[in-house]
Design an enzyme around this catalytic site. Structure first.
Site, PDB file in Angstrom:
ATOM      1  CB  CYS A 171      -5.851   2.967   3.918  1.00 31.47           C
ATOM      2  SG  CYS A 171      -5.798   4.170   2.586  1.00 31.47           S
ATOM      3  CB  THR A 197     -21.224   3.694 -10.591  1.00 31.19           C
ATOM      4  OG1 THR A 197     -20.630   4.984 -10.644  1.00 31.19           O
ATOM      5  CG2 THR A 197     -21.852   3.502  -9.229  1.00 31.19           C
ATOM      6  CG  ASP A 213       7.935   2.211  -5.456  1.00 28.73           C
ATOM      7  OD1 ASP A 213       7.992   3.221  -4.739  1.00 28.73           O
ATOM      8  OD2 ASP A 213       8.922   1.527  -5.779  1.00 28.73           O
TER       9      ASP A 213
END
Ligand code: CO
Ligand code: CO
Length: 346
Positions: A14, A137, A46
């Site tokens: 992240c 992909t 959110d």
């Protein structure tokens, strides 16, 4: 030779997110949609969007994907899936279906690594009761993996960033430090025990914490990921129009995270998160520097940050402990909005 995914990336997990400040600048230009069935959209930043189907059912819809956070492809798959599914739990939903989102260098890495990554994602999704029913992909370097996830929630039982209330206590369900440990690993100074603990935490589903939240009718919750504890707490404070107060010494940490800050293990993402939060944050004058930087450490597949009324807080803590969650503690509180949205102290 065994594939080491971590060697391929500069920013993993992240921490590879676009800085929050830039993202907000860009999102400003998107028109707001008016549809009475949209219950939660990007407006409150959110964890997921929520769309009402009927009076008893709404869909929670979210996606996350990122570059490797660990060396082993199977473990990376598990972590990426746990992280993607977590946003459904953070909204109070039950995850149901998912699609794989994959970028993989077909010429740069053995295809077994690709298969292992997907197998890790499949196993973690299965553990969560999620069926992966397709995917897409692209040939790309470095590899990136995650899921788009759909969950169910009752339209009246959604947990959001805007559900924090003055008087609430804050509980965090996983220790902090994954960004720091990853930086230390890259510098070759991370202990094996710390690496294993960070990987173990990132692989943990947030399902148990979510069950406890549902049992107690929690309204304010989020999960801690790329913007760090402080960044996500700030988003919550802004959306709820309250001040969130965090006592950093109460926050559980992974292994030697605190000392590793002294050794210079402060990923670039921490400074970007700090820059994003600074103007809305009050730092206690005696706030310890290491704890300050830990508050901004980008987490991958972090824990739930739960807002709970004082009267229920002890019960929530004991239920969390009973479910096997690592040392949950009250790490702060919510108060009426004062001059800043976020207050960080020792
Ligand atoms: Co989230
Ligand atoms: Co997300």
């Amino acid at each position: 030779m065994k594939t080491d995914l971590l060697k391929l990336v500069e920013y993993g997990g992240c921490s590879a997110k676009i800085p929050a400040k830039q993202l907000e600048e860009i999102l400003k230009f998107l028109p707001l949609q008016s549809d009475p069935n949209i219950i939660v959209d990007i407006d409150t930043h959110d964890d997921a969007g929520v769309y009402k189907i009927n009076e008893d059912l709404a869909l929670v819809f979210t996606t996350d994907f990122f570059p490797p956070v660990c060396s082993d492809p199977y473990e990376f798959g598990q972590i990426a899936a746990a992280n993607s599914i977590s946003d459904v739990y953070a909204m109070g939903g039950d995850p149901v279906l998912a699609l794989n989102i994959v970028m993989f260098p077909s010429k740069g890495l053995p295809l077994e690594a690709y298969a292992e990554m997907l197998r890790g994602g499949f196993d973690k999704a299965t553990e969560a009761g999620v069926r992966i029913i397709g995917g897409h992909t692209i040939d790309d370097t470095p590899p990136k993996y995650g899921l788009a996830v759909v969950g169910y929630v009752h339209p009246g039982k959604i947990m959001t960033n805007s559900g924090a209330r003055p008087g609430d206590k804050l509980i965090l369900t996983k220790p902090l430090g994954t960004g720091i440990i990853m930086a230390a690993q890259r510098m070759g100074i991370a202990g094996q025990a710390d690496i294993e603990e960070a990987n173990r935490q990132m692989k943990l589903l947030n399902n148990k914490g979510a069950e406890v939240m549902k049992k107690y009718g929690i309204t304010g919750a989020t999960d801690i990921t790329g913007f760090g504890l402080a960044g996500h707490a700030l988003k919550m404070a802004r959306a709820s129009k309250v001040t969130v107060n965090i006592k950093m010494k109460k926050v559980p940490l992974i292994g030697k995270s605190y000392n590793l800050v002294d050794d210079g293990c402060i990923p670039g993402a921490s400074f970007r998160n700090l820059e994003y939060c600074e103007s809305d944050t009050c730092f206690a004058p005696d706030l310890d520097y290491n704890l300050k930087m830990i508050a901004f450490d980008a987490q991958t597949s972090g824990g739930l940050l739960i807002c709970v009324s004082e009267s229920k807080s002890e019960k929530v803590l004991s239920d969390l402990k009973e479910s096997g969650i690592w040392l949950p503690e009250i790490i702060g509180s919510v108060t009426e909005h004062s001059d800043k949205f976020l207050y960080l102290s020792n």
